[in-house]
Design an enzyme around this catalytic site. Sequence first.
Site, PDB file in Angstrom:
ATOM      1  CG  HIS A 202      -0.214   0.200   2.512  1.00 31.87           C
ATOM      2  ND1 HIS A 202       0.272  -0.860   3.227  1.00 31.87           N
ATOM      3  CD2 HIS A 202       0.129   1.312   3.210  1.00 31.87           C
ATOM      4  CE1 HIS A 202       0.880  -0.412   4.309  1.00 31.87           C
ATOM      5  NE2 HIS A 202       0.813   0.903   4.323  1.00 31.87           N
TER       6      HIS A 202
HETATM    7  C1  UD1 Z   1      -2.225   5.538   5.483  1.00 29.61           C
HETATM    8  C2  UD1 Z   1      -0.957   6.136   6.045  1.00 29.61           C
HETATM    9  C3  UD1 Z   1       0.181   5.140   5.917  1.00 29.61           C
HETATM   10  C4  UD1 Z   1      -0.183   3.815   6.552  1.00 29.61           C
HETATM   11  C5  UD1 Z   1      -1.477   3.315   5.960  1.00 29.61           C
HETATM   12  C6  UD1 Z   1      -1.885   2.076   6.683  1.00 29.61           C
HETATM   13  C7  UD1 Z   1      -0.774   8.569   5.778  1.00 29.61           C
HETATM   14  C8  UD1 Z   1      -0.152   9.678   5.023  1.00 29.61           C
HETATM   15  N1  UD1 Z   1      -0.564   7.332   5.290  1.00 29.61           N
HETATM   16  O1  UD1 Z   1      -2.013   5.320   4.094  1.00 29.61           O
HETATM   17  O2  UD1 Z   1       1.328   5.649   6.585  1.00 29.61           O
HETATM   18  O3  UD1 Z   1       0.839   2.884   6.316  1.00 29.61           O
HETATM   19  O4  UD1 Z   1      -2.500   4.313   6.128  1.00 29.61           O
HETATM   20  O5  UD1 Z   1      -2.872   1.342   6.060  1.00 29.61           O
HETATM   21  O6  UD1 Z   1      -1.425   8.790   6.776  1.00 29.61           O
HETATM   22  N2  UD1 Z   1      -9.569   4.209   1.691  1.00 29.61           N
HETATM   23  C9  UD1 Z   1     -10.763   3.531   1.705  1.00 29.61           C
HETATM   24  N3  UD1 Z   1     -11.287   3.187   2.923  1.00 29.61           N
HETATM   25  C10 UD1 Z   1     -10.697   3.499   4.106  1.00 29.61           C
HETATM   26  C11 UD1 Z   1      -9.492   4.192   4.060  1.00 29.61           C
HETATM   27  C12 UD1 Z   1      -8.940   4.533   2.856  1.00 29.61           C
HETATM   28  O7  UD1 Z   1     -11.343   3.232   0.667  1.00 29.61           O
HETATM   29  O8  UD1 Z   1     -11.239   3.142   5.173  1.00 29.61           O
HETATM   30  C13 UD1 Z   1      -8.981   4.549   0.378  1.00 29.61           C
HETATM   31  C14 UD1 Z   1      -9.380   5.943  -0.115  1.00 29.61           C
HETATM   32  O9  UD1 Z   1      -9.533   5.901  -1.483  1.00 29.61           O
HETATM   33  C15 UD1 Z   1      -8.148   6.767   0.240  1.00 29.61           C
HETATM   34  C16 UD1 Z   1      -7.024   5.751   0.061  1.00 29.61           C
HETATM   35  O10 UD1 Z   1      -7.561   4.515   0.488  1.00 29.61           O
HETATM   36  O11 UD1 Z   1      -7.995   7.873  -0.590  1.00 29.61           O
HETATM   37  C17 UD1 Z   1      -5.770   6.067   0.854  1.00 29.61           C
HETATM   38  O12 UD1 Z   1      -6.103   6.227   2.237  1.00 29.61           O
HETATM   39  P1  UD1 Z   1      -5.225   7.202   3.171  1.00 29.61           P
HETATM   40  O13 UD1 Z   1      -5.708   7.099   4.553  1.00 29.61           O
HETATM   41  O14 UD1 Z   1      -5.141   8.558   2.579  1.00 29.61           O
HETATM   42  O15 UD1 Z   1      -3.768   6.643   3.042  1.00 29.61           O
HETATM   43  P2  UD1 Z   1      -3.227   5.142   3.133  1.00 29.61           P
HETATM   44  O16 UD1 Z   1      -2.662   4.783   1.818  1.00 29.61           O
HETATM   45  O17 UD1 Z   1      -4.283   4.268   3.706  1.00 29.61           O
HETATM   46  N1  UDP Z   2      -3.085  -5.852   8.735  1.00 26.46           N
HETATM   47  C1  UDP Z   2      -4.375  -6.359   8.916  1.00 26.46           C
HETATM   48  N2  UDP Z   2      -5.085  -6.717   7.822  1.00 26.46           N
HETATM   49  C2  UDP Z   2      -4.608  -6.622   6.567  1.00 26.46           C
HETATM   50  C3  UDP Z   2      -3.297  -6.119   6.390  1.00 26.46           C
HETATM   51  C4  UDP Z   2      -2.562  -5.726   7.497  1.00 26.46           C
HETATM   52  O1  UDP Z   2      -4.852  -6.467  10.047  1.00 26.46           O
HETATM   53  O2  UDP Z   2      -5.337  -6.967   5.630  1.00 26.46           O
HETATM   54  C5  UDP Z   2      -2.326  -5.425   9.932  1.00 26.46           C
HETATM   55  C6  UDP Z   2      -0.966  -6.038  10.100  1.00 26.46           C
HETATM   56  O3  UDP Z   2      -1.045  -7.292  10.722  1.00 26.46           O
HETATM   57  C7  UDP Z   2      -0.260  -4.985  10.958  1.00 26.46           C
HETATM   58  C8  UDP Z   2      -0.901  -3.692  10.523  1.00 26.46           C
HETATM   59  O4  UDP Z   2      -2.069  -4.053   9.793  1.00 26.46           O
HETATM   60  O5  UDP Z   2      -0.538  -5.182  12.337  1.00 26.46           O
HETATM   61  C9  UDP Z   2       0.016  -2.911   9.667  1.00 26.46           C
HETATM   62  O6  UDP Z   2      -0.681  -1.837   9.115  1.00 26.46           O
HETATM   63  P1  UDP Z   2      -0.483  -1.341   7.636  1.00 26.46           P
HETATM   64  O7  UDP Z   2       0.236  -2.367   6.849  1.00 26.46           O
HETATM   65  O8  UDP Z   2      -1.810  -0.898   7.151  1.00 26.46           O
HETATM   66  O9  UDP Z   2       0.389  -0.019   7.831  1.00 26.46           O
HETATM   67  P2  UDP Z   2       1.942   0.247   8.132  1.00 26.46           P
HETATM   68  O10 UDP Z   2       2.363  -0.675   9.216  1.00 26.46           O
HETATM   69  O11 UDP Z   2       2.681   0.052   6.864  1.00 26.46           O
HETATM   70  O12 UDP Z   2       1.976   1.676   8.529  1.00 26.46           O
END
Ligand code: UD1
Ligand code: UDP
Length: 368
Positions: A202
């Site tokens: 992601h």
């Molecule tokens: C965010 C964090 C990242 C973290 C990740 C964990 C920032 C800048 N980035 O990235 O550090 O590793 O979360 O998962 O804060 N969306 C949905 N449903 C949701 C949430 C998001 O559909 O519940 C989609 C939307 O289209 C959104 C996109 O995912 O625009 C990205 O979500 P966003 O929270 O902006 O950033 P992440 O890539 O999730």
């Molecule tokens: N995780 C989860 N379901 C998924 C993918 C990841 O519960 O489908 C959990 C994973 O086990 C870990 C956490 O999400 O505990 C990590 O978050 P994520 O990868 O979204 O963000 P990052 O750690 O890169 O910030």
Amino acid sequence: MTHRAPVATVLSVIGARPEIIQAAPVSREIRLRCEEILVHTGQHYDARMSGDQITSTELPEPDVNLGVGSGSTDEQVTLGTERLVALIGERRPDVVLVRGDTSATLAGALAAERMGVPLVHVEAGLRSHRADMPEEYNRVETDKRSDLCLAPVPGAVENLKAEQVRGEIFMTGDPLCDMLERWRPEIEPYGDGSDYLLATVHRNYNTDDPVRLQGVLDSLGRSPWPVKWPLHPRTAAAIERFGLTVPGNVDVLAPVTYREMLALERGARAIATDSGGVQREAYLWGVPCITLREETEWTDTVDQGWNTLVGVDPVAFEAALSAPIPSERPPIFGDGHASERIAEQTLRLAAHVNTAAVSTIQREGWVS
Ligand code: UD1
Ligand code: UDP
């Protein structure tokens, strides 16, 4: 006569999936010692990213959801800061606690600064030294503003010292390790023992660039084992937008809950990921990790030989699948008690009192 301890109030911020998952053990320890106002910025909102994760990790329901939702990082930070400033003004906490490196983290830090409330940063000091990650900016700006920088690993302490941050620095260990150790006895490996590769992807620079995302798909296509891929909504949207095709050996799943993920990790032959949390969990399970990045904040996992950085190069990916598995796996993420240290340090900052005394009084039920 009523004995009333000087109870402090910690306003604790969560917003995205990794913050929700790491919050449970810290929340538990804070609530043993003082009052917690758990605030969800609402950055993640789908049931599979947020509500189901709260249930799966046994985190208490957040007291407030600020409904920030999706948008650019700047929009999330601006809106989150504005709403947190209003909430801090209303609830007057003694300290604000943020964790990690998301938009919610920086919003919490900026709001605390604006309102003159002491700030604690959990997971402080990590660096990727990569400017095209919003997380790197969020971490650096949060650490600069923190009164207490709580570092998960010694390397993070070194980074904070090198940057001469103004706050106090403490090594606590990693609350994600506490979390996994809490669940380890209850998690059975997924599946029937057949080999599979578990993947998660992601990172912004892997999903927003079609060439890199194609490199991810090509890499997964080289796996000799079937691939289980719980797909982050950001990645699902990017695959659709760029019209890319997922290789036939890849089984795409909806995002799974934390405990389902632990089972998938535990049963996997190897894990391919660009997630910070999943790299650490792979290490904690003793499952080899291949990181789809050129760098990592969690360098100890690489130094110990359990994690290989391959970027999005399918040839390097395939070679990493046959890397030797090390015989040693020292406890680089601490002893499973990081959350207790985080709560003790936070309370010390919040209440300016003897933390042991407050804990004892509360445990004896002297606080009404
Ligand atoms: C965010 C964090 C990242 C973290 C990740 C964990 C920032 C800048 N980035 O990235 O550090 O590793 O979360 O998962 O804060 N969306 C949905 N449903 C949701 C949430 C998001 O559909 O519940 C989609 C939307 O289209 C959104 C996109 O995912 O625009 C990205 O979500 P966003 O929270 O902006 O950033 P992440 O890539 O999730
Ligand atoms: N995780 C989860 N379901 C998924 C993918 C990841 O519960 O489908 C959990 C994973 O086990 C870990 C956490 O999400 O505990 C990590 O978050 P994520 O990868 O979204 O963000 P990052 O750690 O890169 O910030």
